[in-house]
Motif scaffolding. Sequence first.
Motif, PDB file in Angstrom:
ATOM      1  N   ALA A 128      -3.324   5.018  11.809  1.00 55.78           N
ATOM      2  CA  ALA A 128      -3.236   6.455  11.526  1.00 55.78           C
ATOM      3  C   ALA A 128      -1.800   6.827  11.192  1.00 55.78           C
ATOM      4  CB  ALA A 128      -3.735   7.250  12.723  1.00 55.78           C
ATOM      5  N   PHE A 129      -1.609   7.478  10.049  1.00 63.02           N
ATOM      6  CA  PHE A 129      -0.299   7.677   9.452  1.00 63.02           C
ATOM      7  C   PHE A 129       0.168   9.130   9.629  1.00 63.02           C
ATOM      8  CE2 PHE A 129      -3.880   7.284   6.579  1.00 63.02           C
ATOM      9  CZ  PHE A 129      -4.011   8.576   6.096  1.00 63.02           C
ATOM     10  N   LYS A 130       1.463   9.335   9.452  1.00 58.57           N
ATOM     11  CA  LYS A 130       2.059  10.655   9.627  1.00 58.57           C
ATOM     12  C   LYS A 130       1.981  11.426   8.317  1.00 58.57           C
ATOM     13  CE  LYS A 130       6.066  12.854  11.781  1.00 58.57           C
ATOM     14  NZ  LYS A 130       7.412  12.635  12.380  1.00 58.57           N
ATOM     15  N   PHE A 131       0.845  12.053   8.112  1.00 58.73           N
ATOM     16  CA  PHE A 131       0.615  12.827   6.895  1.00 58.73           C
ATOM     17  C   PHE A 131      -0.347  13.956   7.236  1.00 58.73           C
ATOM     18  CE2 PHE A 131      -2.185  13.637   3.218  1.00 58.73           C
ATOM     19  CZ  PHE A 131      -1.245  14.056   2.280  1.00 58.73           C
ATOM     20  N   ALA A 132       0.055  15.178   6.962  1.00 58.13           N
ATOM     21  CA  ALA A 132      -0.794  16.350   7.191  1.00 58.13           C
ATOM     22  C   ALA A 132      -1.373  16.351   8.607  1.00 58.13           C
ATOM     23  CB  ALA A 132      -1.909  16.405   6.158  1.00 58.13           C
ATOM     24  N   LEU A 133      -0.489  16.154   9.591  1.00 59.56           N
ATOM     25  CA  LEU A 133      -0.947  16.090  10.988  1.00 59.56           C
ATOM     26  C   LEU A 133      -1.678  17.370  11.377  1.00 59.56           C
ATOM     27  CD1 LEU A 133       2.161  14.463  12.739  1.00 59.56           C
ATOM     28  CD2 LEU A 133       0.024  13.371  12.032  1.00 59.56           C
ATOM     29  N   GLY A 134      -2.826  17.182  12.001  1.00 57.81           N
ATOM     30  CA  GLY A 134      -3.629  18.308  12.457  1.00 57.81           C
ATOM     31  C   GLY A 134      -4.499  18.932  11.396  1.00 57.81           C
ATOM     32  N   GLU A 135      -4.314  18.541  10.136  1.00 56.69           N
ATOM     33  CA  GLU A 135      -5.143  19.063   9.050  1.00 56.69           C
ATOM     34  C   GLU A 135      -6.269  18.069   8.712  1.00 56.69           C
ATOM     35  OE1 GLU A 135      -3.053  20.593   5.609  1.00 56.69           O
ATOM     36  OE2 GLU A 135      -1.157  20.450   6.707  1.00 56.69           O
ATOM     37  N   GLU A 136      -7.252  18.567   7.977  1.00 54.79           N
ATOM     38  CA  GLU A 136      -8.305  17.678   7.498  1.00 54.79           C
ATOM     39  C   GLU A 136      -7.772  16.849   6.330  1.00 54.79           C
ATOM     40  OE1 GLU A 136     -11.859  19.833   6.591  1.00 54.79           O
ATOM     41  OE2 GLU A 136     -12.548  19.754   8.674  1.00 54.79           O
TER      42      GLU A 136
END
Length: 318
Positions: A230-238
């Motif tokens: 799991a990568f650090k991109f758009a955290l918390g978003e769909e």
Amino acid sequence: MMAPFWLCALLLSLEAAMSAHADMNLDCRPGSVTLVWTESRSEVDPSLFRLGNCFPSSFSGQEAVFNVDLNDCNFRRLVTSDKLIYTNDLTYISHPDSLILSFNHLVVCTYERPKDWYPLIYSPVFDTYGEGDLEFHIRIMNDDFSGPAESTSFPLGSIIPIKATVEQKTHQPLLLLLEECVASTTAELQQDSSIYPIIDNKGCLLDSKISRSRFEPRQKSSEIQLSLQAFKFALGEEVVIHCKLLAWDPSLLDHTKKACHYVKDYGWELLDNPGYNNLCDCCESSCKSRRTRSTVLGKHGRVQKAVLGPITITDVKS
């Protein structure tokens, strides 16, 4: 319904006798086969055995195990007046620089033909390039890839198991590849879409250079499993993952038809045969076909776009 089989099994070799360096156990059951090949030579890599077009169900040490259905793996069927005979080839594909040469053994399972058994009309026996459409599937799986995931929310740094498959129907057995995958916050990619590249450059798992992401050993040529960190991109978003799936002739791999991931302290590795890791060399530059004309949509394979998700990657910081 098919009546119970009376079972017996034979193993024949293309050589005069079984190799003195190996032991094979074959269990032919009604509708399925278990084959265990045990090698004494440490140079033999059990992951390079194939039963027809099937990869080992499992392997460890010097042992390769196949648990397969008679309708899979390109088994050939011969029907006589009183017998059903299923044959296949157990093949070892050696590394180009290995001292162990490639070899194969003929595997034969013979059953008594039930009195009420009749072959289906037009049931294909030999490999053909069928005209029927291929069916592609991609989904989020649970930790051991045995079933669908119960949640689509993943903490940052955890593993997202992804499995893609192609139903081959009447087609010749094909190798499934992930040609390209990117993550986005939109269900449709636009020119101005913010994206996170996962797989690019015709099958290079770019994310594996900076994470624990990797392709898992194949169970079948028609499946590919990806452990994606799991990568650090758009955290918390769909987040939606957009992929291009490629079903391709396994004998025609090249720089543009491959599955490569990066192994720390080693370099780029080809999923299906590390002996040809040179196909991954272009992952650091640009992977271009040497052919003047593309045959992706010809008889050798098919490309299919697929969308996976949405998923949510959550920040684990308290």
